[in-house]
Design a protein around this motif. Structure first.
Motif, PDB file in Angstrom:
ATOM      1  N   ILE A  75       0.848  -1.186   0.000  1.00 16.44           N
ATOM      2  CA  ILE A  75       0.000   0.000   0.000  1.00 16.44           C
ATOM      3  C   ILE A  75       0.888   1.242   0.000  1.00 16.44           C
ATOM      4  N   THR A  76       0.672   2.088  -0.977  1.00 20.83           N
ATOM      5  CA  THR A  76       1.423   3.332  -1.047  1.00 20.83           C
ATOM      6  C   THR A  76       0.620   4.435  -0.362  1.00 20.83           C
ATOM      7  N   VAL A  77       1.281   5.159   0.509  1.00 15.85           N
ATOM      8  CA  VAL A  77       0.642   6.227   1.275  1.00 15.85           C
ATOM      9  C   VAL A  77       1.317   7.542   0.920  1.00 15.85           C
ATOM     10  N   ASP A  78       0.550   8.450   0.361  1.00 12.69           N
ATOM     11  CA  ASP A  78       1.089   9.751  -0.047  1.00 12.69           C
ATOM     12  C   ASP A  78       0.885  10.765   1.077  1.00 12.69           C
ATOM     13  N   ILE A  79       1.631  10.568   2.150  1.00 11.41           N
ATOM     14  CA  ILE A  79       1.589  11.486   3.286  1.00 11.41           C
ATOM     15  C   ILE A  79       3.039  11.858   3.605  1.00 11.41           C
ATOM     16  N   PRO A  80       3.497  12.994   3.144  1.00 16.55           N
ATOM     17  CA  PRO A  80       4.896  13.380   3.369  1.00 16.55           C
ATOM     18  C   PRO A  80       5.174  13.671   4.838  1.00 16.55           C
ATOM     19  N   ILE A  81       6.325  13.226   5.280  1.00 22.54           N
ATOM     20  CA  ILE A  81       6.754  13.540   6.629  1.00 22.54           C
ATOM     21  C   ILE A  81       7.019  15.044   6.725  1.00 22.54           C
ATOM     22  N   GLY A  82       6.557  15.647   7.784  1.00 19.73           N
ATOM     23  CA  GLY A  82       6.709  17.086   7.982  1.00 19.73           C
ATOM     24  C   GLY A  82       5.497  17.881   7.561  1.00 19.73           C
ATOM     25  N   SER A  83       4.536  17.233   6.909  1.00 16.09           N
ATOM     26  CA  SER A  83       3.346  17.954   6.461  1.00 16.09           C
ATOM     27  C   SER A  83       2.385  18.158   7.621  1.00 16.09           C
ATOM     28  N   ARG A  84       1.603  19.218   7.506  1.00 13.32           N
ATOM     29  CA  ARG A  84       0.583  19.488   8.498  1.00 13.32           C
ATOM     30  C   ARG A  84      -0.632  18.588   8.234  1.00 13.32           C
ATOM     31  N   CYS A  85      -1.324  18.243   9.302  1.00 14.18           N
ATOM     32  CA  CYS A  85      -2.448  17.317   9.147  1.00 14.18           C
ATOM     33  C   CYS A  85      -3.498  17.569  10.219  1.00 14.18           C
ATOM     34  N   GLN A  86      -4.665  16.973   9.962  1.00 16.48           N
ATOM     35  CA  GLN A  86      -5.752  17.001  10.935  1.00 16.48           C
ATOM     36  C   GLN A  86      -6.327  15.598  11.045  1.00 16.48           C
ATOM     37  N   VAL A  87      -6.607  15.168  12.266  1.00 12.37           N
ATOM     38  CA  VAL A  87      -7.083  13.809  12.538  1.00 12.37           C
ATOM     39  C   VAL A  87      -8.567  13.840  12.845  1.00 12.37           C
ATOM     40  N   GLU A  88      -9.292  12.856  12.314  1.00 10.79           N
ATOM     41  CA  GLU A  88     -10.723  12.770  12.570  1.00 10.79           C
ATOM     42  C   GLU A  88     -10.994  12.663  14.061  1.00 10.79           C
ATOM     43  N   SER A  89     -12.046  13.329  14.502  1.00  9.13           N
ATOM     44  CA  SER A  89     -12.435  13.269  15.906  1.00  9.13           C
ATOM     45  C   SER A  89     -13.920  12.977  15.995  1.00  9.13           C
TER      46      SER A  89
END
Length: 233
Positions: free
Chosen positions: A138-152
């Motif tokens: 599985i390829t995950v296109d989430i660069p390290i160092g990027s800003r993100c928001q997690v579901e709540s």
């Protein structure tokens, strides 16, 4: 004074508690025992045992003319001297039963056996072997160092942070890729290490690991917790 005695009577197929008259002759006793045990009188051999655990009889009732009281009975067993002619003995005596035996080779040639059924229907060890194919990576296109928001699940609560790790981990029975996040606030579960292995470094309770589908990457600036207070002044 009573002349009755209570005894335990056991035979190859029966065991019961019975009361007998001590004046009863052994021959008459055998007639009564035939109705209880199914063993013909001519095949009966009576023996007295003081206890069930005894292997040897205390007395053998071998005189048909003697009364039962002559032997001072306790518990006694009825032995069938010819079980092949007794109905009950036929249930336990297998000496006259012809055995049907097959060699392994003969059994393998039969078409009405369990083995043949399993072979026809490919059951058990005859089932077709299915080669397992490895799951695609599985390829995950989430660069390290990027800003993100997690579901709540809590309305109005945004969990924002920075991606610090993307990859396999030693925890999680299902395996797969995990995303390590450093939260902006202490809403996490660790400091970037789990079960003694470090994946990234952050302050305690600021780190968390999430599945990629729970993480949204984008322009998520750090929220100011006092922003609403300032707007109300």
């Amino acid at each position: 004074m009573t002349s009755l005695v209570t005894l335990f009577v056991s035979s190859p197929d029966t065991r019961s508690e019975r009361r007998f008259d001590l004046q009863l002759s052994i021959s008459r006793l055998k007639e009564k025992l035939e109705l209880i045990t199914g063993i013909p009188v001519r095949n009966q051999q009576l023996a007295i045992y003081n206890d069930d655990a005894d292997s040897q009889p205390a007395k053998v009732l071998d005189d048909d003319q003697r009364p039962l009281g002559f032997y001072s009975p306790a518990d006694f067993q009825v032995v069938d001297t010819n079980p092949s002619t007794t109905f009950t003995g036929q249930l336990t005596d297998l000496s006259g039963v012809d055995k049907f035996e097959l060699s392994d080779e003969q059994y393998a040639l039969r078409q009405d056996s369990v083995l043949a059924y399993k072979q026809r229907h490919k059951v058990g060890r005859f089932a077709e072997k299915v080669e397992s194919t490895p799951a695609p990576a599985i390829t995950v296109d989430i660069p390290i160092g990027s800003r993100c928001q997690v579901e709540s699940t809590e309305p109005g609560l945004n969990k924002r942070g920075t991606v610090r790790y993307v990859g396999e981990t030693n925890f999680g029975s299902a395996g797969g890729v995990w995303v390590g996040i450093e939260y902006d606030e202490p809403m996490g579960k660790n400091d970037g290490s789990v079960q003694g292995k470090r994946y990234f470094t952050c302050a305690p309770n600021f780190g968390v690991f999430m599945r990629p589908d729970k993480v949204r990457v984008g322009d998520f600036p750090v929220e100011d917790p006092f922003e609403d207070d300032e707007n109300e002044m």
